[in-house]
Design an enzyme around this catalytic site. Structure first.
Site, short mmCIF file in Angstrom:
data_model
loop_
_atom_site.label_atom_id
_atom_site.label_comp_id
_atom_site.label_asym_id
_atom_site.label_seq_id
_atom_site.Cartn_x
_atom_site.Cartn_y
_atom_site.Cartn_z
N THR A 205 0.94 -1.40 0.05
CA THR A 205 0.00 -0.01 0.10
C THR A 205 0.92 1.29 0.00
O THR A 205 2.25 1.15 0.36
CB THR A 205 -0.97 0.10 1.17
OG1 THR A 205 -0.14 0.04 2.56
CG2 THR A 205 -1.99 -1.12 1.24
N SER A 207 0.43 6.09 -0.42
CA SER A 207 -0.22 7.22 -0.30
C SER A 207 -1.12 7.52 -1.65
O SER A 207 -2.04 8.12 -1.71
CB SER A 207 0.52 8.42 -0.15
OG SER A 207 1.52 8.59 -1.03
N ASP A 320 16.44 5.52 -8.88
CA ASP A 320 16.01 5.36 -7.47
C ASP A 320 16.32 4.16 -7.12
O ASP A 320 15.71 3.16 -6.77
CB ASP A 320 14.52 5.38 -7.52
CG ASP A 320 13.81 5.57 -6.05
OD1 ASP A 320 14.58 5.97 -5.32
OD2 ASP A 320 12.67 5.35 -5.88
N LYS A 322 17.81 1.30 -4.80
CA LYS A 322 17.82 0.83 -3.52
C LYS A 322 17.37 -0.49 -3.34
O LYS A 322 16.80 -0.85 -3.97
CB LYS A 322 17.08 1.80 -2.50
CG LYS A 322 15.78 1.98 -3.13
CD LYS A 322 15.00 3.06 -2.55
CE LYS A 322 13.66 3.31 -2.86
NZ LYS A 322 12.94 4.29 -2.25
N ASN A 325 13.87 -1.52 -4.24
CA ASN A 325 13.28 -1.46 -5.47
C ASN A 325 13.84 -2.65 -6.37
O ASN A 325 13.75 -2.78 -7.24
CB ASN A 325 13.47 -0.11 -6.30
CG ASN A 325 12.70 0.99 -5.74
OD1 ASN A 325 11.47 0.60 -5.13
ND2 ASN A 325 13.16 2.04 -6.17
N ASP A 338 9.68 -0.27 -9.83
CA ASP A 338 9.14 1.04 -9.58
C ASP A 338 9.99 2.23 -10.38
O ASP A 338 11.13 2.51 -10.07
CB ASP A 338 9.66 1.41 -8.06
CG ASP A 338 8.81 2.56 -7.64
OD1 ASP A 338 8.32 3.47 -8.75
OD2 ASP A 338 8.83 2.95 -6.44
N THR A 355 15.90 8.85 -3.13
CA THR A 355 15.82 8.53 -1.83
C THR A 355 17.29 9.23 -1.34
O THR A 355 18.39 9.28 -1.72
CB THR A 355 16.07 7.14 -1.51
OG1 THR A 355 14.80 6.61 -2.24
CG2 THR A 355 15.95 6.74 -0.12
#
Length: 508
Positions: A205, A207, A320, A322, A325, A338, A355
């Protein structure tokens, strides 16, 4: 030298089910007698999208999570191209849709049930003094990880002898053909509807929405659908990043990148149909293990290097990288997911996104940057895999992290392999004239570094090398045991009504 084979564990097999492996992904609407394919999908832990299921999130500047992002730069939409052979015809739906970027909440990474497998449990006693590194080329493999290339089963492992002139010419011709194939854009044109899938459970999940495990009603295989709420995407000013994610994922095709099969939308939501990668995040495995042994970190870093090399050959910056991901397939190989921050950049860009722990100094200082930021992030990733923490982490405060990045002082524990430390020093450097990957040799400079000396890159690209860890999952059964449980969505998808934001997501 110690071979990586000592870390090897028998691969999870389909048994006598007769199902095809997830290595050969199939369109969700393709009719087949097989019931078993899986899908993998993306998740952005420390990043802004709702990828799959993430821990450290890299959110927009508005978000209080561990990533920063500011300006959004508009990109020209691409014209659809011919449908690739490996993607059968799909059902057509209504208007196009957009991907979503939704940071997700993940439970504490310290959660460590007694029955969870750790990398340390798979390792025999440490090598004798003087034995370092990974001898990728010294052990055999069952080729179970080959993706979409059955002809590769007939190929022999690379011989440890000089090639003849004919062999050299054949290899050169094959490399040229591969380069030409990679130069061709892959544009995903699949159109689906909710009626094509049965929703099973929530995998993550965020935002902006959530990711669901689904089963195709046509071929009965398992996929992941990323659902983004249009109103939230607009509110968080993620429209362009969302459209970019759909665009980038629709064009790339690589063994270590997630596959996007298609998209659709309704008046309220955007939907992205992707692979379901059963093994969970590398982040979760790293937190359970504390840190990885040198050979294990090298294996994962090498696969990431090949993926970045492919993206950069298409002028795409990932931005991104990391552990959150990086997903593990059932054989233990990586899938980068992602693409919410991915962008085609032929020269330079100025967007602040990513990040905090992984941002290059030129990004933090708001200077223009290029593909070299991904090689900096690779250095941070390798450091985190070897040490269990990032080099500039400071009590979780983004501002302190940024100050440490600009200061540029990195402390290396005594247990870090000397070759690994040398590589890190040449990746985690603010001097772009010295950073590997940004020099004349490009990605080849990274691949040629002594730390990667044992890697047989062509075999690794074919997944012809066993991974150090195989997730304990049942292949082709929709096994989501490596993912955390979340409350299920109460909103009913597919409702009609006025589409207030549909015009913003015309690529979906």
């Amino acid at each position: 030298m110690h071979a990586l084979g000592f870390l090897r564990r028998k691969r999870t097999r389909d048994g006598n089910s007769g199902h095809s492996s997830g290595s050969n992904p199939t369109s969700p609407v393709t009719s087949t007698s097989s019931n078993s394919d899986r899908a993998s999908f993306s998740r952005g832990s420390r990043s802004s999208g709702i990828s799959q299921f993430s821990h450290r999130s890299s959110a927009t500047a508005i978000h209080p999570s561990r990533s920063a992002e500011a300006a959004l730069q508009q990109q020209q939409p691409q014209q659809p191209q011919a449908q690739p052979e490996d993607q059968p015809a799909m059902n057509t739906l209504t208007a196009p849709q957009a991907p979503y970027g939704v940071p997700q909440h993940s439970p504490s990474p310290c959660t460590d049930p007694q029955n969870m497998t750790r990398i340390s449990n798979l390792i025999h006693p440490p090598p004798q003094p003087g034995q370092q590194g990974t001898q990728y080329a010294q052990y055999s493999s069952n080729n179970g990880g080959a993706t979409n290339q059955p002809q590769q089963e007939q190929q022999q492992p690379q011989a440890q002898q000089p090639q003849t002139q004919d062999q050299t010419q054949v290899a050169a011709a094959a490399a040229a053909a591969q380069a030409q194939a990679q130069a061709e854009a892959r544009v995903t044109r699949g159109r689906y509807s909710l009626a094509d899938f049965e929703l099973l459970r929530t995998l993550g999940t965020g935002s902006f929405g959530r990711v669901h495990l689904v089963q195709s009603r046509h071929n009965h295989r398992f996929y992941a659908i990323k659902v983004l709420k249009k109103a939230q995407v607009v509110k968080m000013k993620q429209v362009e990043h969302t459209n970019d994610e759909r665009k980038m994922l629709g064009e790339v095709k690589h063994p270590f990148l997630i596959t996007l099969w298609g998209t659709f939308q309704d008046p309220r939501n955007l939907y992205m149909v992707m692979d379901f990668v059963e093994g969970g995040e590398l982040f979760s495995l790293l937190r359970r293990s504390g840190r990885f042994p040198n050979p294990v970190a090298k294996f994962y870093a090498a696969e990431v290097t090949l993926a970045l090399e492919y993206l950069h050959s298409r002028n795409i910056i990932y931005r991104d990288l990391k552990p959150e991901n990086l997903l593990l397939d059932r054989h233990g190989h990586l899938k980068i997911t992602d693409f919410g921050f991915a962008k085609r950049v032929p020269d330079k860009t100025w967007t602040l996104c990513g990040t905090p722990d992984y941002l290059a100094p030129e990004v933090v200082s708001n200077k223009g940057y290029n593909k070299s930021v991904d090689w900096w992030s690779l250095g941070i990733l390798i450091y985190e895999m070897l040490c269990g923490y990032t080099p500039f982490w400071d009590s979780g405060s983004p501002m302190k992290i940024y100050e440490n990045i600009l200061r540029g002082k990195v402390k290396y524990p005594a247990y870090v392999n000397p070759d690994a430390q040398n590589l890190l020093e040449r990746l985690i450097t603010a001097d772009l004239t010295k950073r590997l990957g940004n020099l004349f040799g490009g990605s080849q400079d990274v691949k040629n570094h002594p730390w990667f000396a044992e890697v047989t890159w062509d075999r690794l690209a074919r997944k012809d090398i066993d991974a150090p860890y195989s997730p304990p999952v049942r292949a082709g059964a929709g096994d989501a045991s490596q993912f955390d449980r979340y409350p299920e969505e109460t909103e009913q998808y597919g409702q009609g009504g006025h589409d207030e934001y549909g015009y913003l997501f015309q690529d979906f």
